[in-house]
Design a protein around this motif. Structure first.
Motif, short mmCIF file in Angstrom:
data_model
loop_
_atom_site.label_atom_id
_atom_site.label_comp_id
_atom_site.label_asym_id
_atom_site.label_seq_id
_atom_site.Cartn_x
_atom_site.Cartn_y
_atom_site.Cartn_z
N LYS A 94 0.75 -1.24 -0.34
CA LYS A 94 0.25 -0.01 0.59
C LYS A 94 1.02 1.31 -0.42
N LEU A 95 1.46 1.42 0.43
CA LEU A 95 2.95 2.33 1.05
C LEU A 95 3.22 2.54 -0.14
N ILE A 96 4.19 1.63 -1.48
CA ILE A 96 3.94 1.46 -3.09
C ILE A 96 3.21 2.01 -3.74
N LYS A 97 1.71 1.71 -3.89
CA LYS A 97 0.86 2.27 -4.42
C LYS A 97 1.05 3.68 -4.06
N VAL A 98 0.80 4.16 -2.80
CA VAL A 98 0.64 5.73 -2.53
C VAL A 98 1.61 6.62 -3.17
N GLY A 99 2.49 6.11 -3.12
CA GLY A 99 3.78 6.81 -3.93
C GLY A 99 3.35 6.75 -4.90
N LEU A 100 3.39 5.52 -5.48
CA LEU A 100 3.44 5.36 -7.00
C LEU A 100 2.09 7.06 -7.42
N VAL A 101 0.32 6.33 -7.02
CA VAL A 101 0.05 7.63 -7.72
C VAL A 101 0.51 9.33 -6.94
N LEU A 102 1.10 9.22 -5.81
CA LEU A 102 1.69 10.75 -5.58
C LEU A 102 2.47 11.34 -6.47
N ILE A 103 3.20 10.47 -6.86
CA ILE A 103 4.56 10.72 -8.77
C ILE A 103 3.81 11.00 -9.95
N SER A 104 2.27 10.34 -9.98
CA SER A 104 1.80 9.86 -11.31
C SER A 104 1.61 11.78 -11.21
N PRO A 105 1.98 12.61 -11.31
CA PRO A 105 2.03 13.73 -12.61
C PRO A 105 2.91 14.05 -12.99
N ALA A 106 4.02 13.08 -12.61
CA ALA A 106 5.34 13.36 -13.17
C ALA A 106 5.67 12.37 -13.92
N PHE A 107 4.66 11.28 -14.40
CA PHE A 107 4.33 10.54 -15.85
C PHE A 107 3.49 11.34 -16.98
N LEU A 108 2.91 12.11 -15.72
CA LEU A 108 1.42 13.33 -17.25
C LEU A 108 2.53 14.33 -18.01
N ILE A 109 3.45 14.71 -16.98
CA ILE A 109 4.29 15.81 -17.02
C ILE A 109 5.43 15.14 -18.44
N ILE A 110 5.45 13.73 -18.31
CA ILE A 110 7.61 13.65 -19.51
C ILE A 110 5.63 12.75 -19.95
N GLY A 111 4.63 12.51 -20.17
CA GLY A 111 3.95 11.95 -22.06
C GLY A 111 3.67 13.23 -22.29
N THR A 112 3.82 14.54 -21.80
CA THR A 112 3.16 15.40 -22.35
C THR A 112 4.29 15.92 -23.69
N GLY A 113 6.14 15.82 -22.43
CA GLY A 113 6.99 15.35 -24.17
C GLY A 113 7.29 14.62 -24.94
N HIS A 114 6.67 13.12 -24.51
CA HIS A 114 6.06 11.75 -25.29
C HIS A 114 5.71 12.79 -26.38
N TRP A 115 4.46 13.63 -26.31
CA TRP A 115 3.93 13.70 -27.37
C TRP A 115 4.49 14.80 -28.05
N LEU A 116 4.85 15.92 -27.33
CA LEU A 116 5.17 16.85 -28.72
C LEU A 116 6.92 16.19 -29.06
N SER A 117 7.18 15.31 -28.90
CA SER A 117 8.81 14.77 -29.55
C SER A 117 7.72 14.56 -30.84
N LEU A 118 6.53 13.46 -30.42
CA LEU A 118 6.27 12.76 -31.59
C LEU A 118 5.88 13.18 -32.87
N LEU A 119 5.10 14.76 -32.54
CA LEU A 119 4.47 15.80 -32.64
C LEU A 119 5.46 16.44 -33.90
N LEU A 120 6.93 16.08 -33.54
CA LEU A 120 7.84 16.96 -34.10
C LEU A 120 8.46 16.43 -34.19
N CYS A 121 8.30 14.96 -34.83
CA CYS A 121 8.87 13.98 -35.46
C CYS A 121 8.65 13.16 -37.41
N TRP A 122 8.98 12.95 -37.89
CA TRP A 122 8.26 12.21 -39.23
C TRP A 122 8.27 10.84 -39.32
N LYS A 123 7.15 10.23 -40.08
CA LYS A 123 6.68 9.00 -40.35
C LYS A 123 8.20 8.20 -40.98
#
Length: 381
Positions: free
Chosen positions: A285-314
């Motif tokens: 449970k402690l690990i799960k709570v910690g993962l939930v607390l750092i979930s905004p970091a996943f959101l930030i990295i995901g946003t950067g990932h999406w911008l990277s995909l937009l700036l790349c070509w097929k």
């Protein structure tokens, strides 16, 4: 993130004079260098069924009776990290350049109107020059090479299996090794048996390996296929799907879901959770709570990932590979040393000894001789 592929290619072509290999690294390389019998066993294991439930977790971009195309690469879900840092650095350079242009226009206007040049304007342009030019120089000197590992490059690394030609094609940017044509015969897999598993399949994709004897380019090739796994069972299922497709055909295999090359947002956010669902499910449970607390970091990295995909070509395959296996079309030649520029050929020749397969069998380890100091006998009283 193409960091692993870039690092592997740089290691293959690094000049011998630049190698700083200590004794520990030499012992490790000696330990992992395969012998002929080990290579033969690994290749033989790749011909045997590894799972009763073949399944591809994808992402699969093309699938028919002839070809199977899957996303390749290691740590792609982390590419947003470099994207955020790169965009921040580029923004600083662009902002500083615009500021210099505005401040310069003020000075030109003051000279034209014969007005007194404001010391404030001189201070601003001096400060911007001192900030912008060193920042730009550092970025183009050291930072740009990392930016192009995920931005202004191919949107994805791809691996294509062609069962008609019995070949495997790797699509990578030139600075990561380029497009390579490999034979299916001679492939080794981390999903063929538990003894070849990497980290028990947790958090890593399926790994396919071709030794230097198979590639014909004096260095081995390694390809990471599909999503990061939660356990070795998913790796075995992925490998068995590929093996049956290439050796037996698509009949009887579950049809995978086809993924679009268009950079939809969910294609950037869902990879952040590859390989962690099993860990999250069984964590405390402690690990799960910690993962939930750092979930905004996943959101930030995901946003950067999406911008990277937009700036790349097929990524696009050469015509000869797109038409490979069609009636009357030529079979792509396997990649050889001659396909590289002369200076790359020279580097690969110089480093060929690093990847050479050793003849015979690995010698048995000699048991260590433990020398024990005999205890001194007590003196008689």
């Amino acid at each position: 993130m193409y960091f692993f592929e870039w690092g592997s290619w740089e290691a293959a072509i690094e000049p011998d004079a630049d190698k700083k290999e200590n004794a520990r690294a030499r012992r490790l390389r000696k330990k992992i260098t395969p012998y002929e019998n080990e290579q033969a066993e690994e290749q033989a294991a790749a011909k045997i069924s590894a799972s009763e439930t073949p399944k591809s977790r994808g992402p699969v971009y093309a699938y028919n009776k002839q070809i199977l195309e899957i996303r390749s690469g290691m740590f792609e879900e982390k590419r947003g990290l470099i994207g955020i840092l790169s965009l921040t650095w580029i923004s600083l350079i662009v902002t500083g350049t615009v500021g210099i242009m505005v401040a310069a226009s003020w000075i030109v206007e003051s000279i034209t109107t014969e007005a007194a040049i404001s010391s404030e304007h001189v201070f601003k342009i001096t400060w911007l020059l001192l900030l912008t030019f060193p920042t730009a120089w550092l970025y183009f000197k050291f930072g740009l090479r990392f930016t192009r590992l995920e931005m202004f490059t191919s949107r994805h690394l791809l691996i294509r299996f062609n069962r008609t030609t019995q070949q495997v094609y790797l699509h990578r940017p030139p600075h990561c090794g380029g497009i390579v044509v490999l034979p299916w015969e001679g492939v080794a897999s981390s999903g063929s048996a538990n003894k070849y598993a990497i980290a028990d399949g947790v958090g890593v994709p399926l790994a396919l390996h071709w030794s230097a004897r198979v590639t014909g380019t004096l260095h081995p090739e390694l390809a990471w296929v599909g999503k990061s796994a939660n356990h070795q069972g998913e790796i075995r299922d992925e490998w068995e799907f590929i093996r049956r497709f290439m050796d037996e055909g698509p009949e009887g295999l579950p049809r995978p879901r086809i993924t679009s090359h268009f950079p939809w947002p969910w294609q950037a956010f869902t990879p952040q959770f590859e390989g962690v669902t099993h860990y999250f499910r069984n964590a405390s449970k402690l690990i799960k709570v910690g993962l939930v607390l750092i979930s905004p970091a996943f959101l930030i990295i995901g946003t950067g990932h999406w911008l990277s995909l937009l700036l790349c070509w097929k990524p696009r395959w050469p015509k000869i590979i797109r038409q490979a296996g069609m009636p009357g079309k030529p079979v792509p030649p396997l990649t050889t040393l001659a396909d590289y520029p002369p200076h790359i050929q020279q580097r690969l020749r110089e480093n060929a000894h690093l990847w050479a397969v050793r003849p015979g069998q690995r010698p048995e380890k000699k048991p260590r001789k433990v020398s024990r100091t005999r205890k001194a006998e007590p003196k008689p009283s």
